[in-house]
Design a protein around this motif. Structure first.
Motif, PDB file in Angstrom:
ATOM      1  N   GLN A   1       0.084  -2.220  -8.449  1.00  0.00           N
ATOM      2  CA  GLN A   1      -0.846  -3.437  -7.540  1.00  0.00           C
ATOM      3  C   GLN A   1      -1.395  -4.207  -8.718  1.00  0.00           C
ATOM      4  O   GLN A   1      -2.458  -4.754  -8.351  1.00  0.00           O
ATOM      5  CB  GLN A   1      -1.894  -2.755  -6.977  1.00  0.00           C
TER       6      GLN A   1
ATOM      7  N   CYS B   1      -1.855   9.888  -2.758  1.00  0.00           N
ATOM      8  CA  CYS B   1      -2.748   8.755  -2.352  1.00  0.00           C
ATOM      9  C   CYS B   1      -3.828   9.115  -1.525  1.00  0.00           C
ATOM     10  O   CYS B   1      -4.902   8.803  -1.891  1.00  0.00           O
ATOM     11  CB  CYS B   1      -1.843   7.429  -1.874  1.00  0.00           C
TER      12      CYS B   1
ATOM     13  N   LEU C   1      -6.250  -5.954  -1.745  1.00  0.00           N
ATOM     14  CA  LEU C   1      -4.576  -6.411  -1.918  1.00  0.00           C
ATOM     15  C   LEU C   1      -4.618  -7.891  -1.780  1.00  0.00           C
ATOM     16  O   LEU C   1      -4.072  -8.664  -2.299  1.00  0.00           O
ATOM     17  CB  LEU C   1      -3.973  -5.351  -1.400  1.00  0.00           C
TER      18      LEU C   1
ATOM     19  N   SER D   1      -0.027   5.421   4.068  1.00  0.00           N
ATOM     20  CA  SER D   1      -1.242   4.993   5.165  1.00  0.00           C
ATOM     21  C   SER D   1      -2.150   6.084   5.307  1.00  0.00           C
ATOM     22  O   SER D   1      -3.405   5.683   5.820  1.00  0.00           O
ATOM     23  CB  SER D   1      -0.491   4.287   6.432  1.00  0.00           C
TER      24      SER D   1
ATOM     25  N   GLN E   1       0.670  -1.090   0.057  1.00  0.00           N
ATOM     26  CA  GLN E   1      -0.071   0.124   0.075  1.00  0.00           C
ATOM     27  C   GLN E   1       1.041   1.212  -0.107  1.00  0.00           C
ATOM     28  O   GLN E   1       1.717   1.335   0.909  1.00  0.00           O
ATOM     29  CB  GLN E   1      -0.983  -0.148   1.326  1.00  0.00           C
TER      30      GLN E   1
ATOM     31  N   THR F   1      -6.774  -2.078  -7.554  1.00  0.00           N
ATOM     32  CA  THR F   1      -7.377  -1.209  -6.474  1.00  0.00           C
ATOM     33  C   THR F   1      -8.557  -0.376  -7.211  1.00  0.00           C
ATOM     34  O   THR F   1      -8.709  -0.432  -8.295  1.00  0.00           O
ATOM     35  CB  THR F   1      -6.253  -0.332  -5.865  1.00  0.00           C
TER      36      THR F   1
ATOM     37  N   ARG G   1     -10.823   2.673   4.719  1.00  0.00           N
ATOM     38  CA  ARG G   1     -10.326   2.238   3.082  1.00  0.00           C
ATOM     39  C   ARG G   1     -10.050   0.748   3.033  1.00  0.00           C
ATOM     40  O   ARG G   1      -9.796   0.179   2.134  1.00  0.00           O
ATOM     41  CB  ARG G   1      -8.892   2.926   3.209  1.00  0.00           C
TER      42      ARG G   1
ATOM     43  N   ALA H   1      -4.199   3.512  -4.000  1.00  0.00           N
ATOM     44  CA  ALA H   1      -3.120   2.946  -3.927  1.00  0.00           C
ATOM     45  C   ALA H   1      -2.560   2.633  -5.417  1.00  0.00           C
ATOM     46  O   ALA H   1      -3.180   2.761  -6.561  1.00  0.00           O
ATOM     47  CB  ALA H   1      -2.857   1.889  -2.979  1.00  0.00           C
TER      48      ALA H   1
ATOM     49  N   GLY I   1      -8.585  -1.223   0.022  1.00  0.00           N
ATOM     50  CA  GLY I   1      -7.315  -1.073   0.111  1.00  0.00           C
ATOM     51  C   GLY I   1      -6.798  -2.392   0.511  1.00  0.00           C
ATOM     52  O   GLY I   1      -6.612  -3.331  -0.302  1.00  0.00           O
ATOM     53  N   PRO I   2      -6.603  -2.798   1.641  1.00  0.00           N
ATOM     54  CA  PRO I   2      -5.880  -3.980   2.173  1.00  0.00           C
ATOM     55  C   PRO I   2      -6.791  -5.391   1.792  1.00  0.00           C
ATOM     56  O   PRO I   2      -6.362  -6.228   1.566  1.00  0.00           O
ATOM     57  CB  PRO I   2      -5.880  -3.950   3.660  1.00  0.00           C
TER      58      PRO I   2
ATOM     59  N   ILE J   1      -5.282   2.565   6.099  1.00  0.00           N
ATOM     60  CA  ILE J   1      -5.273   1.322   5.234  1.00  0.00           C
ATOM     61  C   ILE J   1      -5.206   0.065   6.021  1.00  0.00           C
ATOM     62  O   ILE J   1      -4.639  -0.777   5.468  1.00  0.00           O
ATOM     63  CB  ILE J   1      -4.036   1.381   4.518  1.00  0.00           C
TER      64      ILE J   1
END
Length: 773
Positions: free
Chosen positions: A527, A575, A383, A286, A283, A413, A375, A521, A379-380, A321
């Motif tokens: 990504q 970001c 991912l 943050s 990412q 993303t 997010r 991101a 986000g995470p 994130i």
């Protein structure tokens, strides 16, 4: 890093043992269930008819939600989902919309059974509302679920649920995205399960308290009623099926659906090689002002008919994130459903029995309260799904039969942009808020047999749609200067990644600046990485054209058609950022395409020529990435061969020296590992060789890593799809890394990564069966 608050552990949910959960329920909540003998006694015809009836129930629920909601997030983008669960909430049938939500819905029901069965109780005619991502149901606070118990003859028979993303639920940031947040208290308030319907009556006090928090209360109120209506449709249709076929038969079908999905997935897994595959992603930033990279790392182990996803080593939670356990689980389902279960009915309650998750609490994809999680899903969690898909694709790529399920990373993303201000077009000006849904048109990853789908959508929303431009301009004081596909945005490869698109938007119908929130991101580190030597797709970028004077351009009869026509004073959006967009200025968004599959120097020149004619690539990419020479619209065959040799020579000259005296092996009986690698057995040796030239790259008796030539250079060396300098966003050194066969200089791996990124592509163990290691 935020520390857990004592007592907050009660607001957390994990998968449960159904037997233990059933035993824990109070006598005041009797449940309906069936025996294994009743399940086994089902005749095939009845099973198929009832199974498809249940499928149609969920479809009707989705249509009811879309018809009643006034939010473009639901009506246009299809960012919602729904489910039917059994008496314990195990998901029997899910929708084809936002599949990440599948990993969270059942968790909320488990929690409700554990913590609400006595007080306030679970009764016929009740519906619960929840947006607490630690409890489940959704992945962040803007995912709001309404779910209900369905009773038959006084017993809890099933659960239905409807969930969608809300445009705004309060908090510091527009759209409830708070780029500077350090904990959840700067975001929308998470609400644990609360009764919003009692005895079939919507509770006005709860509904009023709910919509009061939002900047757009009318849309949130409509969505609440739409979800209540969707559940009502689900209950009525489900009871009609029970009336026709009998409660025991319907419940037996529900249990059989989950068991069949589990059996089919386990059978598929049993036919695949055991092993461990690894992937690491990042990412960018943050929170506002941060310039670090934050990693998620995965080791996926397949043993027999079971998968284990181990995220040990993932960075600690930070900024905005983060996602909760529900987000991590949703990310796994994002990838598992289309990649492994594309030919299996999505009875998620059975599919989720085939894997387990290993993770350290307090990390960015398993965050503890009170971490900021706005997010989370984009986000995470996203991912996490991309990394799972990468590992699954590597596992499947060695199988010719399953190769159709292999895919490089998709757009990677969601680029979030929220605009809010005053709409002065009505006689009585009114506030507006628009979550830009244009990035729905992301590019899909390339595959071993086909290019990625251009602007095909999002991997996690199979039924997603990009909104109608005219409708956006009708609803909001905005004007689209353009919305179009962008050349070179798809990752170069033997099969190209799908291209993405861009939009240029300006205020129109307001004299005041509007607020802008950005959250995304993939601007510094890709990504949307490729597979088997394929290159990443484009890095994302947002630009604020402060020097544009749109009124003057219109007065002169011109409509700007490129960034260069928008004047000076361009400002890169970070970001995570909070800014503004004033009248006359332009917001330019260019989101991500898909990663490429295979070495672009192996792409059919005819396909490259078609791409050039259709505007998918530029002439620079044609010559410098694909090595194709086109003169007067015709392919120069000799010139193309010479150019490709020249590019391979360039790879050799810039790469670190390696042993070039390894033998070249006969590939007649070699076993495929991926597009460029093959396994050759010589006596008791298992040797990994280049599938293009036979060069021996690694021997299991002497090597732990492949002997590949290595190059690291600036990220722009990946090609024109790199839209900005990583140094604009992060302080870490970001490079274009390429690993090539020293025999023929075919690209085995190509990525835009931090300089300290682990070389999973070199690991010999990931390629060979466990017995050969």
């Amino acid at each position: 890093m935020t520390m857990p608050i004592p007592g907050s552990e009660v607001f957390s949910s994990r998968p449960v043992d159904p037997v233990e959960l059933l035993r824990s329920l109070p006598p005041s909540l009797p449940v309906h269930t069936v025996t294994q003998e009743q399940i086994d006694a089902l005749d095939p015809l009845t099973y198929e008819v009832v199974r498809h009836r249940l499928w149609s129930v969920t479809d009707e629920m989705g249509e009811a939600l879309k018809r009643m909601s006034g939010s473009p997030i639901v009506t246009d983008a299809n960012d919602f989902d729904f489910a039917i669960g059994d008496e314990l909430g195990q998901e029997v049938q899910v929708g084809l919309y936002n599949t990440m939500l599948v990993g969270a819905v059942d968790l909320a029901i488990y929690w409700t059974l554990q913590h609400r069965a006595l007080n306030p109780g679970i009764a016929e005619g009740d519906m619960f509302l929840c947006n607490d991502p630690w409890v489940g149901g959704g992945l962040h606070q803007n995912d709001v679920i309404v779910y209900q118990p369905v009773f038959h003859e006084g017993k809890l028979f099933a659960w239905t649920s409807a969930i969608c993303h809300e445009p705004d639920l309060g908090g510091f940031g527009l759209g409830s995205f708070s780029p500077a947040a350090q904990d959840v208290f700067a975001e929308a308030l998470p609400t644990p399960p609360i009764k919003v319907v009692r005895g079939g009556v919507l509770q006005a006090d709860v509904a009023d308290a709910w919509v009061r928090r939002s900047r757009v209360p009318m849309l949130v109120g409509l969505d609440l009623r739409a979800k209540v209506g969707s559940n009502t449709v689900g209950r009525n249709r489900l009871l009609a099926v029970i009336e026709q076929y009998g409660a025991d038969t319907v419940k037996a079908v529900m249990k059989r659906m989950m068991a069949d999905a589990e059996t089919r997935l386990r059978t598929k897994l049993s036919g695949l090689p055991d092993g461990t595959w690894k992937a690491t992603g990042y990412q960018d930033q943050s929170h506002s002002g941060d310039r670090d990279l934050h990693k998620i790392t995965l080791a996926m182990t397949k043993a027999g008919d079971h998968l284990s996803f181990d995220f040990t080593g993932t960075d600690r939670q930070a900024g905005v994130i983060n996602c909760t356990y529900a987000g991590m689980r949703g990310g796994v389902m994002l990838a598992l459903l289309p990649v492994l279960a594309g030919d299996i009915p999505w009875s998620a309650g059975g599919l989720m029995r085939c894997f387990d998750l290993i993770s350290e609490p307090g990390t960015i994809n398993n965050a503890t309260f009170p971490a900021a999680v706005s997010r989370g899903p984009i986000g995470p969690a996203w991912l996490t799904g991309t990394l799972v898909a990468e590992c699954l694709s590597q596992m499947l790529d060695r199988s010719v039969d399953l190769g159709s399920s292999v895919q490089a990373a998709c757009c990677g993303t969601w680029d979030t942009a929220v605009l809010a201000g005053l709409d002065e077009r009505p006689a009585q000006p009114q506030p507006f808020l628009n979550v830009m849904m244009e990035p729905m048109a992301g590019g899909y990853g390339g595959r071993p047999t086909a290019d990625g789908i251009d602007t095909g959508g999002l991997f996690c929303i199979p039924m997603g749609r990009v909104p109608d431009t005219e409708m956006t301009e009708f609803l909001y004081p905005l004007l689209m200067l353009w919305r179009r596909e962008e050349p070179d945005s798809g990752g170069p490869g033997r099969h190209r990644g799908g291209v993405s698109a861009s939009v240029a938007i300006t205020p129109y119908g307001t004299s005041l600046p509007m607020g802008l929130v950005l959250a995304s991101a993939g601007k510094a580190v890709a990504q949307n990485q490729g597979l088997a030597g394929g290159y990443p797709g484009n890095t994302g970028v947002e630009v604020l054209a402060r020097g544009a004077d749109i009124a003057a351009e219109f007065a002169a009869g011109r409509i700007p058609a490129s960034l260069t026509e928008l004047g000076e004073g361009r400002e890169f959006g970070q970001c995570y950022d909070e800014s503004f967009l004033a009248p006359g200025q332009v917001l330019y968004m260019h989101w991500q395409g898909g990663g490429g599959y295979g070495d672009p120097l192996l792409r059919d020149p005819d396909a490259v020529a078609v791409d050039l004619r259709e505007g998918k690539v530029t002439i620079d990419a044609v010559e410098d990435l694909y090595g194709v020479i086109i003169t007067n619209g015709e392919i120069d065959i000799d010139g193309t061969a010479a150019r490709r040799d020249q590019l391979r020579d360039l790879r050799r000259e810039r790469s670190t020296a390696v042993d070039t005296d390894a033998p070249r092996l006969d590939l007649t009986h070699a076993r495929r590992l991926d597009d460029n690698l093959a396994e050759v057995t010589v006596g008791d040796a298992h040797i990994v060789a280049c599938a293009q030239c036979g060069y021996a790259l690694g021997d299991n008796r002497t090597d732990s890593e492949l002997r590949l030539a290595r190059y690291e250079g600036p990220s722009r060396d990946a090609g024109p799809q790199v839209t900005s300098d990583p140094g604009v966003y992060v302080d870490a050194q970001v490079v274009f890394r390429q690993l090539c066969c020293p025999g023929c200089w075919t690209a085995i791996y190509s990525g835009i990564v931090p300089a300290d990124h682990p070389d999973h592509a070199l690991e010999l163990a990931r390629l060979l069966p466990a017995a050969a290691q």
